[in-house]
Write a protein that holds these residues in place. Structure first.
Motif, short mmCIF file in Angstrom:
data_model
loop_
_atom_site.label_atom_id
_atom_site.label_comp_id
_atom_site.label_asym_id
_atom_site.label_seq_id
_atom_site.Cartn_x
_atom_site.Cartn_y
_atom_site.Cartn_z
N PHE A 182 1.21 36.03 -15.54
CA PHE A 182 0.83 35.21 -14.39
C PHE A 182 0.31 36.09 -13.26
N ASN A 183 0.98 37.21 -13.06
CA ASN A 183 0.61 38.15 -12.02
C ASN A 183 -0.78 38.76 -12.28
N GLU A 184 -1.01 39.19 -13.52
CA GLU A 184 -2.29 39.82 -13.84
C GLU A 184 -3.44 38.82 -13.78
N TRP A 185 -3.17 37.58 -14.13
CA TRP A 185 -4.18 36.53 -13.99
C TRP A 185 -4.59 36.39 -12.53
N GLY A 186 -3.60 36.45 -11.63
CA GLY A 186 -3.90 36.36 -10.21
C GLY A 186 -4.72 37.54 -9.71
N PRO A 202 1.84 34.62 -2.96
CA PRO A 202 2.71 33.76 -3.77
C PRO A 202 2.82 34.18 -5.24
N LEU A 203 1.76 34.77 -5.79
CA LEU A 203 1.81 35.16 -7.20
C LEU A 203 2.79 36.30 -7.46
N ASP A 246 -6.53 45.74 -16.18
CA ASP A 246 -5.16 45.34 -15.87
C ASP A 246 -4.15 46.37 -16.38
N PHE A 247 -4.56 47.15 -17.35
CA PHE A 247 -3.64 48.11 -17.98
C PHE A 247 -3.79 49.48 -17.35
N THR A 248 -3.44 49.57 -16.08
CA THR A 248 -3.44 50.87 -15.42
C THR A 248 -2.25 51.70 -15.90
N PRO A 249 -2.30 53.02 -15.73
CA PRO A 249 -1.14 53.83 -16.12
C PRO A 249 0.17 53.35 -15.49
N MET A 271 -5.99 40.77 -4.85
CA MET A 271 -4.59 40.75 -4.38
C MET A 271 -3.99 42.15 -4.26
N ASP A 272 -4.79 43.19 -4.48
CA ASP A 272 -4.22 44.53 -4.53
C ASP A 272 -3.61 44.97 -3.21
#
Length: 257
Positions: free
Chosen positions: A199-203, A216-217, A141-144, A209-210
């Protein structure tokens, strides 16, 4: 005639003291240089050491940047709010109209820098993150792009917004006597884009979702981003107070110019 000229020169000098654009120029320049440095850093190390989160180089360049960003953001907002509160004007009832007018114009400059920071965070870097997701396969989740967008640019505009709010609250009678709903919506609303990141990263972790950025997220970013429109309410409050300070004659004089 000489008396009239002297009064005109005195009025011009007072006008210059009221209208001081140096803080605005400094703020815009500092923000621009900071954003340029972020973008250059990303350009240099995003693709070369930013694609494999298990590599030691990723830890060195990106995770350390993430840790530093979180610590510095918390420290910065606490320091800024604390400093503005500690140095607050405790005699606002004695504030002269000229000085209050000058402070109102300083607040406008705060808001201009805030708006520019919102553009870099919610438009430039956010759109860049969308492009990153659609072109690079990520294993974390921690992209540059996420680190710079969510953990640097978002806290940056939130810190500037909190600073504007505390400046108004501690130095202007109109805002000190209560809480401006428009100001609260403006600062609090756009700040909520930061909790929405979780919330977004959980989705993204739960679903693919990329390439579905209309999902909706992602609506939370749009909803809270639109809270920035409350700046027009704050602007109307500032203009209303300026009208009271200038009076009808002062407003007419400005319109004639």
């Amino acid at each position: 005639m000489s008396t009239i000229n002297t009064q005109a020169v005195g009025a011009a000098e007072r006008a210059e003291r009221i209208v001081d654009t140096k803080p605005l120029l400094f703020g815009v320049l500092a923000l621009t240089l900071f954003v340029a440095a972020l973008r250059l850093f990303e350009q240099a190390f995003g693709w070369t050491v930013g694609l494999d989160s298990f590599a030691p180089e990723f830890e060195l360049y990106w995770i350390n940047l993430l840790k530093a960003a979180v610590v510095l953001s918390i420290a910065s907002v606490a320091l800024l709010a604390g400093l503005l509160w500690r140095t607050r004007d405790r005699e606002l009832e004695k504030l002269s109209p000229a000085r209050e007018t000058r402070r109102l114009l300083y607040l406008v400059q705060w808001l201009v820098v805030f708006a520019l920071a919102l553009f870099w965070g919610l438009s430039f870097f956010s759109e860049q993150t969308a492009v990153w997701h659609m072109t690079a396969v990520r294993d974390t989740d921690f992209t540059p792009s996420n680190i710079i967008t969510f953990y640097i640019s978002y806290p940056l505009f939130s810190i500037i917004g909190v600073g504007a709010f505390f400046y108004a609250k501690t130095r202007l009678p109109f805002f000190a006597q209560g809480y401006s709903l428009a100001f609260l919506v403006l600062v609090g609303g756009v700040f909520m884009t930061i909790p929405n990141v979780g919330f977004n990263e959980w989705g993204h972790t739960s679903w693919a979702m990329d390439e579905g950025f209309a999902g909706p997220l992602h609506w939370g970013f749009v909803f809270f981003g639109w809270m920035s429109l409350a700046v027009f309410g704050v602007t109307l409050q500032i203009l209303g107070r300026l009208r009271q300070l200038l009076g009808n004659e002062g407003v007419d004089a400005l319109l004639r110019r």
